[in-house]
Design a protein around this motif. Sequence first.
Motif, PDB file in Angstrom:
ATOM      1  N   LEU A   1       0.709  -1.366   0.065  1.00 58.94           N
ATOM      2  CA  LEU A   1      -0.070  -0.055  -0.019  1.00 58.94           C
ATOM      3  C   LEU A   1       0.896   1.323  -0.050  1.00 58.94           C
ATOM      4  CD1 LEU A   1      -2.475  -1.153   2.707  1.00 58.94           C
ATOM      5  CD2 LEU A   1      -2.883  -1.153   0.304  1.00 58.94           C
ATOM      6  N   ALA A   2       0.550   2.185  -0.834  1.00 59.73           N
ATOM      7  CA  ALA A   2       1.110   3.404  -0.772  1.00 59.73           C
ATOM      8  C   ALA A   2       0.959   4.359   0.817  1.00 59.73           C
ATOM      9  CB  ALA A   2       0.464   4.378  -1.912  1.00 59.73           C
ATOM     10  N   ASP A   3       1.713   5.142   0.777  1.00 62.23           N
ATOM     11  CA  ASP A   3       1.913   5.819   2.167  1.00 62.23           C
ATOM     12  C   ASP A   3       0.279   6.566   2.339  1.00 62.23           C
ATOM     13  OD1 ASP A   3       4.245   5.329   2.793  1.00 62.23           O
ATOM     14  OD2 ASP A   3       5.208   7.135   1.787  1.00 62.23           O
ATOM     15  N   TYR A   4      -0.153   6.319   3.437  1.00 62.41           N
ATOM     16  CA  TYR A   4      -1.529   7.057   4.097  1.00 62.41           C
ATOM     17  C   TYR A   4      -2.570   6.060   3.200  1.00 62.41           C
ATOM     18  CZ  TYR A   4       2.477  10.389   4.999  1.00 62.41           C
ATOM     19  OH  TYR A   4       3.284  11.055   5.471  1.00 62.41           O
ATOM     20  N   VAL A   5      -2.394   5.145   2.899  1.00 63.28           N
ATOM     21  CA  VAL A   5      -3.553   4.518   2.582  1.00 63.28           C
ATOM     22  C   VAL A   5      -3.979   3.368   3.619  1.00 63.28           C
ATOM     23  CG1 VAL A   5      -4.361   2.647   0.528  1.00 63.28           C
ATOM     24  CG2 VAL A   5      -2.998   4.561   0.112  1.00 63.28           C
TER      25      VAL A   5
END
Length: 179
Positions: A102-106
């Motif tokens: 997951l990308a950051d902040y997802v």
Amino acid sequence: MRALNLSPLYGSMVGAERLADALESAMRTPDDSSYPPYDIEKLSQDEYRISFAVAGFRPDELEIVAEPNQLTVSGRKAAGEAARNYLHRGIATRAFDRRFELADYVVVRNATYDNGMLIIELQREMPEAMKPRRIGIRTPQVASAPQQLSDDAPPAEANAPAANDAAQEKPRRARRKAA
């Protein structure tokens, strides 16, 4: 297999080591398993949906684990099911583990199970401190404050102080002369 050289990326990207590591990992470990089938949808700028076809599994046989920057979906059939005499078995119910970077902040917002479909909803939640903001440039005449980039932000002149630094300096000089 040809090795992938990611060193040119390091010259133009700062702090992207995790991205490069993910690319290298994807190149090293081929994903032979296509089970269970799944779809990934982008619903909006910051919303996503992953849909799994998990026919043959009950919701209590599925597990979703969200960790920082990783989502793991796994399924295990419950032990002790009565043995059946299949003439043809086309619905696979083998155990699986599916991992997603997951990308950051997802973050995972919701998970639902309906008619053999497991649906996981994800959303990017960017902290206010990470959103783009305009940085004011100070000059000897006017000091401007940082501004948030948005459509409803007032123009920079509206946020400028009424008096410049030189005007504030005059009363100080007058006080020194009087003393």
